[in-house]
Design an enzyme around this catalytic site. Sequence first.
Site, PDB file in Angstrom:
ATOM      1  N   SER A  14      30.244  26.593  18.148  1.00  0.00           N
ATOM      2  CA  SER A  14      29.297  28.078  18.099  1.00  0.00           C
ATOM      3  C   SER A  14      27.726  27.472  18.765  1.00  0.00           C
ATOM      4  O   SER A  14      27.456  28.128  19.327  1.00  0.00           O
ATOM      5  CB  SER A  14      29.262  28.165  16.421  1.00  0.00           C
ATOM      6  OG  SER A  14      30.520  28.736  15.949  1.00  0.00           O
ATOM      7  N   GLU A  34      34.029  19.740  27.008  1.00  0.00           N
ATOM      8  CA  GLU A  34      34.843  20.221  25.848  1.00  0.00           C
ATOM      9  C   GLU A  34      36.566  20.043  26.310  1.00  0.00           C
ATOM     10  O   GLU A  34      36.786  20.659  27.361  1.00  0.00           O
ATOM     11  CB  GLU A  34      34.945  21.746  25.213  1.00  0.00           C
ATOM     12  CG  GLU A  34      35.703  22.135  24.104  1.00  0.00           C
ATOM     13  CD  GLU A  34      35.578  21.252  22.847  1.00  0.00           C
ATOM     14  OE1 GLU A  34      36.413  20.378  22.667  1.00  0.00           O
ATOM     15  OE2 GLU A  34      34.446  21.506  22.091  1.00  0.00           O
ATOM     16  N   CYS A  42      35.132  27.046  13.958  1.00  0.00           N
ATOM     17  CA  CYS A  42      34.875  28.260  13.536  1.00  0.00           C
ATOM     18  C   CYS A  42      35.994  29.262  13.963  1.00  0.00           C
ATOM     19  O   CYS A  42      36.841  30.010  13.274  1.00  0.00           O
ATOM     20  CB  CYS A  42      33.540  28.942  13.669  1.00  0.00           C
ATOM     21  SG  CYS A  42      33.382  30.588  13.272  1.00  0.00           S
ATOM     22  N   CYS A  47      36.568  29.519  10.166  1.00  0.00           N
ATOM     23  CA  CYS A  47      35.996  31.128   9.739  1.00  0.00           C
ATOM     24  C   CYS A  47      36.918  32.071   9.916  1.00  0.00           C
ATOM     25  O   CYS A  47      37.327  32.938   9.414  1.00  0.00           O
ATOM     26  CB  CYS A  47      34.437  31.291  10.069  1.00  0.00           C
ATOM     27  SG  CYS A  47      33.585  29.967  10.654  1.00  0.00           S
ATOM     28  N   LYS A  50      40.701  31.744   8.901  1.00  0.00           N
ATOM     29  CA  LYS A  50      40.823  31.529   7.411  1.00  0.00           C
ATOM     30  C   LYS A  50      40.526  33.055   6.899  1.00  0.00           C
ATOM     31  O   LYS A  50      41.162  33.556   5.754  1.00  0.00           O
ATOM     32  CB  LYS A  50      39.563  30.991   6.732  1.00  0.00           C
ATOM     33  CG  LYS A  50      39.462  30.735   5.228  1.00  0.00           C
ATOM     34  CD  LYS A  50      38.228  29.736   5.097  1.00  0.00           C
ATOM     35  CE  LYS A  50      36.959  30.391   5.491  1.00  0.00           C
ATOM     36  NZ  LYS A  50      35.982  29.373   4.964  1.00  0.00           N
ATOM     37  N   GLY A 174      37.440  20.856  -4.703  1.00  0.00           N
ATOM     38  CA  GLY A 174      36.684  21.910  -5.616  1.00  0.00           C
ATOM     39  C   GLY A 174      35.662  22.556  -4.687  1.00  0.00           C
ATOM     40  O   GLY A 174      34.743  23.298  -5.443  1.00  0.00           O
ATOM     41  N   GLY A 175      35.532  22.364  -3.451  1.00  0.00           N
ATOM     42  CA  GLY A 175      34.312  23.195  -2.838  1.00  0.00           C
ATOM     43  C   GLY A 175      35.069  24.447  -2.290  1.00  0.00           C
ATOM     44  O   GLY A 175      36.195  25.020  -2.685  1.00  0.00           O
ATOM     45  N   TYR A 176      34.302  25.189  -1.502  1.00  0.00           N
ATOM     46  CA  TYR A 176      34.588  26.558  -1.145  1.00  0.00           C
ATOM     47  C   TYR A 176      35.761  26.476  -0.274  1.00  0.00           C
ATOM     48  O   TYR A 176      36.602  27.565  -0.440  1.00  0.00           O
ATOM     49  CB  TYR A 176      33.385  27.170  -0.421  1.00  0.00           C
ATOM     50  CG  TYR A 176      32.954  26.956   0.814  1.00  0.00           C
ATOM     51  CD1 TYR A 176      33.344  27.242   2.122  1.00  0.00           C
ATOM     52  CD2 TYR A 176      32.196  25.879   1.271  1.00  0.00           C
ATOM     53  CE1 TYR A 176      33.366  27.072   3.110  1.00  0.00           C
ATOM     54  CE2 TYR A 176      31.868  25.270   2.570  1.00  0.00           C
ATOM     55  CZ  TYR A 176      32.374  26.158   3.432  1.00  0.00           C
ATOM     56  OH  TYR A 176      31.991  25.490   4.914  1.00  0.00           O
ATOM     57  N   GLU A 180      38.969  28.593  -1.501  1.00  0.00           N
ATOM     58  CA  GLU A 180      39.586  29.836  -0.399  1.00  0.00           C
ATOM     59  C   GLU A 180      40.925  29.701  -0.419  1.00  0.00           C
ATOM     60  O   GLU A 180      41.560  30.504  -0.373  1.00  0.00           O
ATOM     61  CB  GLU A 180      38.599  29.787   0.813  1.00  0.00           C
ATOM     62  CG  GLU A 180      37.160  30.361   0.627  1.00  0.00           C
ATOM     63  CD  GLU A 180      36.275  30.092   1.806  1.00  0.00           C
ATOM     64  OE1 GLU A 180      35.337  30.911   1.896  1.00  0.00           O
ATOM     65  OE2 GLU A 180      36.707  29.325   2.647  1.00  0.00           O
ATOM     66  N   GLY A 260      36.275  17.533   1.678  1.00  0.00           N
ATOM     67  CA  GLY A 260      34.923  17.234   2.474  1.00  0.00           C
ATOM     68  C   GLY A 260      35.201  17.186   4.065  1.00  0.00           C
ATOM     69  O   GLY A 260      36.206  16.945   4.337  1.00  0.00           O
ATOM     70  N   THR A 309      28.194  28.282  10.477  1.00  0.00           N
ATOM     71  CA  THR A 309      27.952  28.821  12.109  1.00  0.00           C
ATOM     72  C   THR A 309      26.871  29.469  12.009  1.00  0.00           C
ATOM     73  O   THR A 309      26.236  29.429  13.337  1.00  0.00           O
ATOM     74  CB  THR A 309      29.484  29.748  12.147  1.00  0.00           C
ATOM     75  OG1 THR A 309      30.729  28.944  12.166  1.00  0.00           O
ATOM     76  CG2 THR A 309      29.329  30.437  13.542  1.00  0.00           C
ATOM     77  N   HIS A 434      25.625  55.544  -5.337  1.00  0.00           N
ATOM     78  CA  HIS A 434      26.590  55.811  -6.412  1.00  0.00           C
ATOM     79  C   HIS A 434      27.788  56.669  -6.027  1.00  0.00           C
ATOM     80  O   HIS A 434      27.707  57.563  -5.257  1.00  0.00           O
ATOM     81  CB  HIS A 434      26.026  56.701  -7.455  1.00  0.00           C
ATOM     82  CG  HIS A 434      26.771  56.893  -8.761  1.00  0.00           C
ATOM     83  ND1 HIS A 434      26.907  55.759  -9.705  1.00  0.00           N
ATOM     84  CD2 HIS A 434      27.360  57.844  -9.252  1.00  0.00           C
ATOM     85  CE1 HIS A 434      27.684  56.010 -10.791  1.00  0.00           C
ATOM     86  NE2 HIS A 434      27.904  57.568 -10.484  1.00  0.00           N
ATOM     87  N   GLU A 439      25.225  49.115  -6.469  1.00  0.00           N
ATOM     88  CA  GLU A 439      23.880  49.810  -7.068  1.00  0.00           C
ATOM     89  C   GLU A 439      23.769  49.059  -8.251  1.00  0.00           C
ATOM     90  O   GLU A 439      22.456  49.145  -8.686  1.00  0.00           O
ATOM     91  CB  GLU A 439      24.269  51.097  -7.431  1.00  0.00           C
ATOM     92  CG  GLU A 439      25.332  51.454  -8.517  1.00  0.00           C
ATOM     93  CD  GLU A 439      25.570  53.151  -8.622  1.00  0.00           C
ATOM     94  OE1 GLU A 439      24.727  53.539  -8.865  1.00  0.00           O
ATOM     95  OE2 GLU A 439      27.034  53.200  -8.899  1.00  0.00           O
TER      96      GLU A 439
END
Length: 450
Positions: A14, A34, A42, A47, A50, A174-176, A180, A260, A309, A434, A439
Site C-alpha cells: 500500500s 517487487e 493488505c 485486510c 480477511k 490475543g491481538g486483533y 478475527e 505478532g 494500511t 431512527h 443513534e
Amino acid sequence: MKFDFDLLVIGAGSGGVRASRMAAAQGVKVAVVEAAPLGGTCVNLGCIPKKLYSYASSFPGHFSSAKGYGWSKVESHLNWNILKQNRAKEISRLNGVYGNLLKNSGVEHIAGWGALVDAHTVQVGERTYTAQYILVATGGIPMVPEVPGRELAITSNEIFDLPQFPKRLLIVGGGYIASEFASIFNGLGAHVIQLYRSEKILRGFDEDIRDFLSQEMVKHGVDLRVNSDVAKLEKTATSILVTLKDGTTEEVDQVLYATGRIPNTAGLNLGKVGVQVDARGRIVVDEHYTSTVPSIFALGDVVGRLELTPVALGEAMVLVDYLFGDKKRQMSYENIPTAIFTTPNAATVGLTEEQARQQYKDIVIYRSEFKALKHTLTGKNERTMMKLVVDKASDKVLGVHMVGDDAGEIIQGFAVALKAGATKAVFDSTIGIHPTAAEEFVTMRTPVGT
C-alpha cells in the site's frame, strides 16, 4: 551524478505503490521493486481476503436468524474450495488493478527482490539500479515464537488457502488478528480454541471493549482460554497434538500462530549501508521518514508507527510531498480509527478511558449496552456496547468505542467528528437516525456512575 531514477521504491504494498504513483505524478522518474504479487500484505494476505472470509463467516448467523422473521429453516454447508477459488480470483483482479495503476502512472515495475548496495544503489538479481532517493516499504511478516514443534504451525500467510478446511483449529494469540480469525473460522463451522497467555485479549484497546467483546465471542462459540499457552506441538497420524503449559492436551487439525508481526527486512542489507534499526528490527526514521542514511527513507509497517494500511498511505503522501512537493502536507497519528472484524465487530477512535485518565484531570464516561432491534425477533442474546470518553473541562469528546454489528462503518463517521474537535454538546444536539444502533451515540445523556 546521473541516477537511473529519481525515486526507487522497494516494496509494492500500500505505501510503496502510493508513494510511487504520487511521485510519478510530480513528473519524476520512479521505479518500484517487487517480487511478490502487487498490493502487499493488505491485498494478498491481510485486510482484503480477511474481510472476504469475515463476510463468508457471517452467513450461518443470518441463516439461523431467519426463522424469527418468518423464514423456514435454511439448510446449507460451506464449500471451502469455492470460497478459496473466488477469493483468489478477486485478489488476482486487484493485483492487476495495482499493476495498471503503476503502468498508467509511468512507474517502472522491476520484478525481483531488492537489496541495498549503498546509499543510492539497489541490486535486483544480477542488475543494479541507482536512484537519488530510495524508499524501503517492505512491510511486515508474521512471527512464530520458539516453541518445540513450531514448524507444524501456520500463520496468517497460509490460513486462507489450506488444502482442507480445519474442523478443529487452535489459534495462539490475543491481538486483533488472532481474534478475527477465531471469529471467522468459528463462523465458518470450525471448532475454534483461542489461547492467550495474558488475562485479557486485545491489549491496548479500551477495557470495556476487551471485556465485552470477549463475552460476545464466547457466546458465539469461540473457546477462549486466557492465561494459557502452548508448551509443544507434535504430529500424530491424523492431527496435531498440542500440549499446553498446564499439562493438558488438545488434538486439532491446524495450529495458527497470530502472535505478532516483525519488519520484513531480511536480506535488505540495512546494516551494511548504515541504516539503523531499533530493538524490534524496525527502521529508525525521523519526522520526514528519513533513515540514518539521508538518501534512504522508510514508511509503513517496516517502521511500525501504526501498522494500518491507511496509515501507510498517509505516510506515503507526506513523504512524496516532502521530497518533490511544497513540503506542506503533514501526518497526524491522533484520532486514527480502527476496526476489529470479529463477530460481532468492534471499532474505536480516539483515547481509551485509561489513556484519557492519564492525560486529563477529570473525564466523564457515557456507556450504553443493549440488544439491537434486529435481535428482538431472532431470539439471540447478542448485545451491542457503545462508549464515549469526554473531557469534563472542555466537553470535548476524546474517544468513541463500539462493539456491535457494522461497528467499523459507524465509527468511520464519528472519526470525522473527533478530528473536527466535536464536543459532547455537539453530539447531543445532533439528531439521530431512527431506528439505528448508531443513534445511541447522540442520545446518551447520563454519565456512568451518576
